[in-house]
Write an enzyme that holds these catalytic residues in place. Sequence first.
Site, mmCIF file in Angstrom:
data_model
loop_
_atom_site.group_PDB
_atom_site.id
_atom_site.type_symbol
_atom_site.label_atom_id
_atom_site.label_comp_id
_atom_site.label_asym_id
_atom_site.label_seq_id
_atom_site.Cartn_x
_atom_site.Cartn_y
_atom_site.Cartn_z
ATOM 1 C CG PHE A 42 -2.127 -0.802 1.174
ATOM 2 C CD1 PHE A 42 -2.254 -1.846 0.275
ATOM 3 C CD2 PHE A 42 -3.192 -0.558 2.041
ATOM 4 C CE1 PHE A 42 -3.400 -2.636 0.232
ATOM 5 C CE2 PHE A 42 -4.343 -1.325 2.001
ATOM 6 C CZ PHE A 42 -4.447 -2.380 1.090
ATOM 7 C CD GLU A 43 4.373 3.134 -2.328
ATOM 8 O OE1 GLU A 43 4.457 4.103 -1.542
ATOM 9 O OE2 GLU A 43 5.338 2.412 -2.632
ATOM 10 C CB ILE A 44 -0.344 5.417 2.931
ATOM 11 C CG1 ILE A 44 -0.567 3.937 3.279
ATOM 12 C CG2 ILE A 44 -1.316 6.303 3.696
ATOM 13 C CD1 ILE A 44 -0.221 3.595 4.715
#
Length: 710
Positions: free
Chosen positions: A425-427
């Site tokens: 996940f690239e938040i």
Amino acid sequence: MSHRLRARRPHLRGALATTTAVAVAATLAAGLGGPSAAAPPAAPSAEPDRDDAPTRVVMVDAPTVDDRNRVVDLGLDLTEHVTRQGIEVVLHDARDARRLRAAGFDWTVEVADLEAERRDQRRADRRYAARVDESGLPSGRTSYRTYDDYLDDMASLAETYPRLTKPLTLANQTVLGEDITGLEISVGADDVRDGKPVFLLLGAHHAREWPSAEHTMEFGTDLLQSYREGDARARGLLDGMRLVIVPVVNVDGFQISREATPNGDFSRFDYEMKRKNCSISEQITGEWASGPCANNPEGRLRGTDLNRNYPGFWGGGGASTNADNDTYRGDGPGSEPESDAVRKFISNRAVTMMISNHTYSNLVLRPPAIASTGKSVDEVAYKELGDGFADANGYTSQASYQLYDTSGSTEDWSYWITGGFGFTFEIGPDGFHPAYEDAVVGEYLGTTESAAGGGGNREAYYQAAEAAMDHALVSRVSGKAPKGTRIVLSKTHVSPTSPVIQPDGSTGPQQFYEDTLVNRYDSDGGRFILDVNPSTRPLVEGRYGREPVADPQESAEIANPEGVPAEGASEETTFEILGQPEVDNGFATLSFGWPGGADWDFYVYGPDGDVVGSGATLDNPEEIVIPDPVAGTYTVEANNYEGGSAEDDWTGEVTFQSPTPPQDNGIDEAWQVTCLKRGRILASQDVVVDRGEVARLGAVCKPARVKARQ
């Protein structure tokens, strides 16, 4: 017709592209790559090597995977914010900008003064904390944690929920001798040999990505609070699976980043921007190897990028061979104690779901991380899971390789070797640790504009926890065993890395590494069932494909509009791609040619307006291949780069090919199932079990009877 990989001139610039090998070699030869064993660097000057302009964040125009791979190969500081149009880079000084321009790239400035933005974000944090006594997060926090805060919060949860938690310390200490700690969360948490599947949630592989640790911590807190409040969903999850949170994997680097006093210049000595761990590569010698990790001649660039160090496909593209680079892959596959500690944990548990949290780019990424690997045999289920998470958090769901190649990532080892699903996940949309109210509160709860009421990462993590125990996605082994016996499922195998790119740009042979995977169950007597991963590794099982359900679409000409645009200008036309059940297109191939010495460039936009391909080389014809094209109207932009005229006008055609059929290698691997009592083997057998299957073994502790020959 095959898809040829080729470089293009970015954004209509005239510089010719180089291959990866030449680009890397040229960089090293020019002394731009930092210290190496062959050429120790000169000592840095007292002032950072940069011009008077502030540090900028720029979006490099790179609309194809090939373009983005070339940017990665330049050895710049990548933010990992990537779109289908480009890749974001931090320009620390004039040298960075010259390197980009020399490679022929253009860019637009996203952040004109990174330090000014950082000051604004920290001011926003102070205002938020002063205005809000308690946020909507499970913890109620209003500001970023320090590392001691994480230790205190996990200790507090363990004290508050003693029957639902078990403190965890991973097998290895960090480079600087720190424990890597986490928390196991489940009903009966102390019994780690209960046969439950595991959802592993990781944060802060990269030190400067503070929200990744916050989200990890909040979900652990969330499940425990929701369970206590009687929430049926949380109770079902903690009954059926085990959540393991490790908020900070890169403990050394995180403490340095979190506690640093910002210099305000984002140079190599601005330790708030530290990404890597604290190891000293064998490339670093002499004075460069001296000094503590938080104050040394190499600055924040000392160390290894832990998310390029896992042995799965280690040594390939998308990771630097240069120790003085933010994406340095390490001296060998799995060489770092921190990545090895995670690897050991996954190898000794039934981790059926893993999410490694990072910042930033609003992405849900799945394997493969290298295009040449090919789509995983579980692509359909994998994509469905990722799309579901993206529906919740408003991110884009896609395979990692669709951005650029990345070797040595966490999930590219864990999935291909263990069979457990793994995601990155690239938040958040901007910044490594932007304003807390946005990057943590908003992204976790889903109050951001992109999440649009989908529930945010909170809902995505809930879905991942449910998938971890979904019988259609895991394998199970059942049987009967007497009380006091231990059932052990194990297998050992050797796997290859990528062909290893060398510092001089050449490619050497693959290296090999060994994994032993073990699942243990302590029987209290009677029937048991263990949730595990499939016995056959995806690495050897095969690659995704599908049998066609119809013929491909008929070939068609692409209409050229009347007239010819001026040199440097463009014209547009459209064409249609049909879909199932009428046709089944595995690939669409566009070919554009012209009779004379002109140079035309072509860009293809899908029905959603995103770039799906480009042809901007010196080739004539230019060819663009679109895999698995969705049905709809596509737009072609034809740019008269040089010399296009009525006599040298272009023509175009689109042809269609059937999908690639499935690749089944026909190899089955087995779990060895062993029954032990007081360390003595009572019985052992091999068991082959696929995803979604149950292997029913009966009385596993009784030796198999062998009928004597007459």
